[in-house]
Design an enzyme around this catalytic site. Structure first.
Site, short mmCIF file in Angstrom:
data_model
loop_
_atom_site.label_atom_id
_atom_site.label_comp_id
_atom_site.label_asym_id
_atom_site.label_seq_id
_atom_site.Cartn_x
_atom_site.Cartn_y
_atom_site.Cartn_z
N GLN A 170 0.84 -1.21 0.00
CA GLN A 170 0.00 0.00 0.00
C GLN A 170 0.87 1.26 0.00
OE1 GLN A 170 -2.00 -1.24 3.59
NE2 GLN A 170 -3.99 -1.12 2.62
N ASP A 202 -9.87 7.62 5.62
CA ASP A 202 -9.00 6.67 6.30
C ASP A 202 -7.63 7.30 6.56
OD1 ASP A 202 -8.71 3.70 6.96
OD2 ASP A 202 -6.98 4.01 5.64
N TYR A 206 -1.75 10.91 8.36
CA TYR A 206 -0.47 10.58 7.73
C TYR A 206 -0.33 11.11 6.31
CZ TYR A 206 -1.53 7.04 11.27
OH TYR A 206 -1.93 6.41 12.42
N GLU A 244 -10.65 9.49 10.35
CA GLU A 244 -10.09 8.37 11.11
C GLU A 244 -8.68 8.76 11.52
OE1 GLU A 244 -8.28 4.03 11.35
OE2 GLU A 244 -7.90 5.35 9.67
N HIS A 309 -14.31 -3.11 12.58
CA HIS A 309 -13.75 -4.15 11.72
C HIS A 309 -12.27 -4.41 12.01
CE1 HIS A 309 -12.66 -0.31 10.04
NE2 HIS A 309 -11.72 -0.91 9.31
#
Ligand code: NOJ
Ligand code: CA
Length: 638
Positions: A170, A202, A206, A244, A309
């Site tokens: 990723q 998400d 970062y 998030e 999850h």
């Protein structure tokens, strides 16, 4: 539902399309299946569906490795199926929240394939973060510590290392590059134009990188996010961005900006602290984190959850606390992953219905919009022997028949095996049987959501802790305008006495929220109470307004005497019907609240084999709650 602040009152349900319902019998849940189950979700009372990533992807991070931002993974259906789903959800008053995973892509994404083949320094290469050495950014921590040893991975095609905060397949997009931000905004517009109501971004902390930093929460990242928000606001009025950022609340606070960045953000650290408070039988960890949570702009909202999850993350607790959580909740090393625990709510509560209710009650009563994880409403179990976080992503258990009613494929073909053990297996735990059983966890949860939605005080009100001497009792009020709710939670596994100072509510009329009875004053076992009419009709020794007498009268009943009770769930016909009960059926104890200044009267002698409490000494106290591991709530009209 046209209120632009709809997310402040939302009850969010997180679902995995591939695990929800398989409409074409290939063993994988799909959008047509999800659409067929919308009536179930509407019946549960949730107001917003959050879907895990469903885009084309090699699925090495279960879809968080996106290979095409503008399409649907063929296993889940087509864009047309998606549009039908969104319309069907909207027709039922349900909002749709989807994922925008743009910190990174899959290494299969055409942007990455293009980048690695393009010359160094070219616009194509600049979509990602490259380096000739893997020693750059040594200050940055590794998140997936079980699988990754470095945040750099060598790409032989490019002849350089690329940066990745998660799995090495990723690569992180280079958000320091305005061309990347523009491309991401196009993606965001694409989904909002399709009718999606909200986006979960998400890994937002970062996005940008900077020499000599931890590469987390950088000012450049906030600038990017503010730009995304401005572009959303320029085109839409009621779309929502959810951050998030798994950080301490003071570090998350900047993501709300001045109301010009995110509408919502997850409050990660509340979650482990609820679990800790329960195990320690002490309210302190939870009160501490809430009191240290900074205030946020009026238009903003926290998103709170018990499970999701991912693993129950313990990144935001101290080393000692983490060890405590592992010792208490994950003795089996197999249950641990990264810095967390890959288990579901019901097994974490050891299947104890009353603890599950307490936890869910807290989820609904604490500040923020609650997020339920699919399957937890029926108490589904987990399978910690599946890889990664698949332990908590197994197919939804619809009934006790073949494949739990999830799919008509051969069982071997299901994308993940069903939970089939004796305690949590689909034969024992499923929607259909719980729908038939008025006392089921499913029906209780449905009722809980209904109560939550009676008032905006939970979504928008202030919180104040009462802090009685007994630290095992977590009592707080939620207040919005003239409306207040009192929630009393016994964190202990045993009966607790507590005295609450409710003088500021003197003269108010308490209303039990589950039963909506303004006349109640006896609260038993967290879910049963009597009305004054009941007392008059059935407890002849009681004088009107003399609740002490009423209480003594109840105590004097024989085990087989019949009481008429107005209860708060299906068992007790919360719709207002009366149900005869016998005294001996009432186990455990609780409190009595009078209408006059809320003087409390005492407790209920325990009838399930334990010693009766001495009522005479307790009658004089000001308010007592005994043994109510469920959630006691009082709504006061000022
Ligand atoms: C956060 C997601 O919740 C998690 O499932 C995923 O693995 C990481 N982001 C990386 O995308
Ligand atoms: Ca399918």
């Amino acid at each position: 539902m046209n209120d632009p602040l709809w997310y402040k009152d939302a009850v969010i349900y997180e679902a995995h399309v591939k695990s929800f319902y398989d409409s074409n019998n290939d063993g994988i849940g799909d959008f047509n299946g999800l659409t067929q189950k919308l009536d179930y979700l509407q019946g549960l009372g949730v107001t917003c569906l959050w879907l895990l990533p469903f885009f084309p992807s090699p699925l090495k991070d279960d879809g968080y490795d996106v290979a095409d931002y503008r399409n649907i993974h063929p296993s889940y259906g087509s864009l047309e199926d998606f549009t039908v789903f969104v319309q069907a959800a909207h027709a039922r008053g349900l909002k749709v929240l989807i994922e925008l995973v743009v910190n990174h892509t899959s290494d299969q994404h055409p942007w990455f394939q293009r980048a690695r083949h393009a010359p160094a320094g070219s616009p194509e290469r600049d979509f990602y973060v490259w380096s000739d050495t893997d020693k750059k950014f040594p200050e940055t921590r590794i998140i997936f510590s079980d699988t990754e040893k470095s945040n750099w991975a060598w790409d032989p095609v490019a002849g350089q290392y690329y940066w990745h905060r998660f799995f090495s397949h990723q690569p992180d997009l280079n958000h320091n590059n305005p061309a990347v931000v523009d491309a991401v905004i196009d993606v965001l517009r694409f989904w909002l134009d399709l009718g999606v109501d909200a986006l979960r971004l998400d890994a937002v902390a970062y996005l940008c990188v900077g020499e000599g930093t931890s590469n987390e929460n950088l000012p450049e990242t906030h600038a990017v996010l503010k730009e995304l928000r401005a572009r959303v606001d320029a085109h839409f009025t009621d779309k929502v961005l959810l951050a998030e950022a798994n950080m301490q609340p003071e570090d998350v606070r900047p993501y709300f900006g001045d109301g010009d960045e995110f509408h919502m953000s997850f409050h990660f650290p509340i979650m482990p602290r609820v679990f800790m408070a329960l195990r320690l039988e002490d309210r302190k960890p939870l009160i501490d984190i809430i009191e240290r949570t900074p205030s946020i702009p009026d238009s903003c909202q926290w998103g709170i959850f018990l499970r999701n999850h991912d693993e129950l993350t313990l990144e935001m607790v101290t080393e000692i606390e983490r060890q405590y959580m592992w010792d208490e909740y994950a003795q089996d090393p197999q249950a641990r992953i990264n810095l967390g625990i890959r288990r579901r709510l019901a097994p974490l509560m050891e299947g104890d219905r009353r603890r599950i209710e307490l936890m869910s009650g807290l989820l609904m009563a604490l500040p923020g919009s609650p997020i339920l994880y699919y399957g937890d409403e029926i108490g589904m179990g987990d399978n910690v022997y599946l890889g990664d976080r698949n332990s908590v992503r197994t197919p939804m258990q619809w009934n006790g028949g073949a494949n739990a009613g999830f799919s008509a494929a051969d069982p071997e073909r299901l994308w993940l095996p069903l939970i089939s053990n004796a305690l949590y297996g689909y034969q024992a735990v499923n929607v259909e049987s719980q729908q038939r059983n008025p006392t089921s966890l499913l029906n209780w949860t449905r009722r809980l959501i209904e109560v939550r939605r009676l008032t905006r005080v939970f979504g928008r009100g202030a919180i104040e802790f009462l802090k009685p001497d007994n630290h095992r009792v977590l009592a707080f009020t939620r207040t919005l305008g003239r409306e207040s709710v009192l929630a009393v939670n016994n964190l202990a596994g045993t009966a607790q006495a507590v005295e609450l100072d409710l003088s500021r509510f003197a003269g108010a009329i308490p209303v039990e929220m589950f039963g909506a009875s303004k006349e109640f004053f006896v609260f038993l076992d967290g879910d049963i109470f009597l009305t004054r009419e009941d007392i008059k009709a059935n407890l002849l020794k009681c004088r009107e307004h003399d609740f002490a007498s009423a209480f003594r009268a109840i105590c004097e009943l024989e085990e087989d005497d019949t009481l008429r009770l107005l209860g708060n769930d299906d068992r007790w016909n919360y719709n207002g019907k009366y149900e005869p009960r016998r005294k001996k059926d009432l186990c455990d104890s609780s409190c009595i609240i009078t209408r006059r200044g809320m003087r409390a009267l005492g407790g209920w002698p325990e009838t399930n084999g334990r010693t009766a409490t001495d009522m005479s000494t307790r009658v004089e106290q000001s308010l007592k709650v005994f043994d109510s591991p469920g959630v006691a709530r009082r709504l006061f009209h000022g």
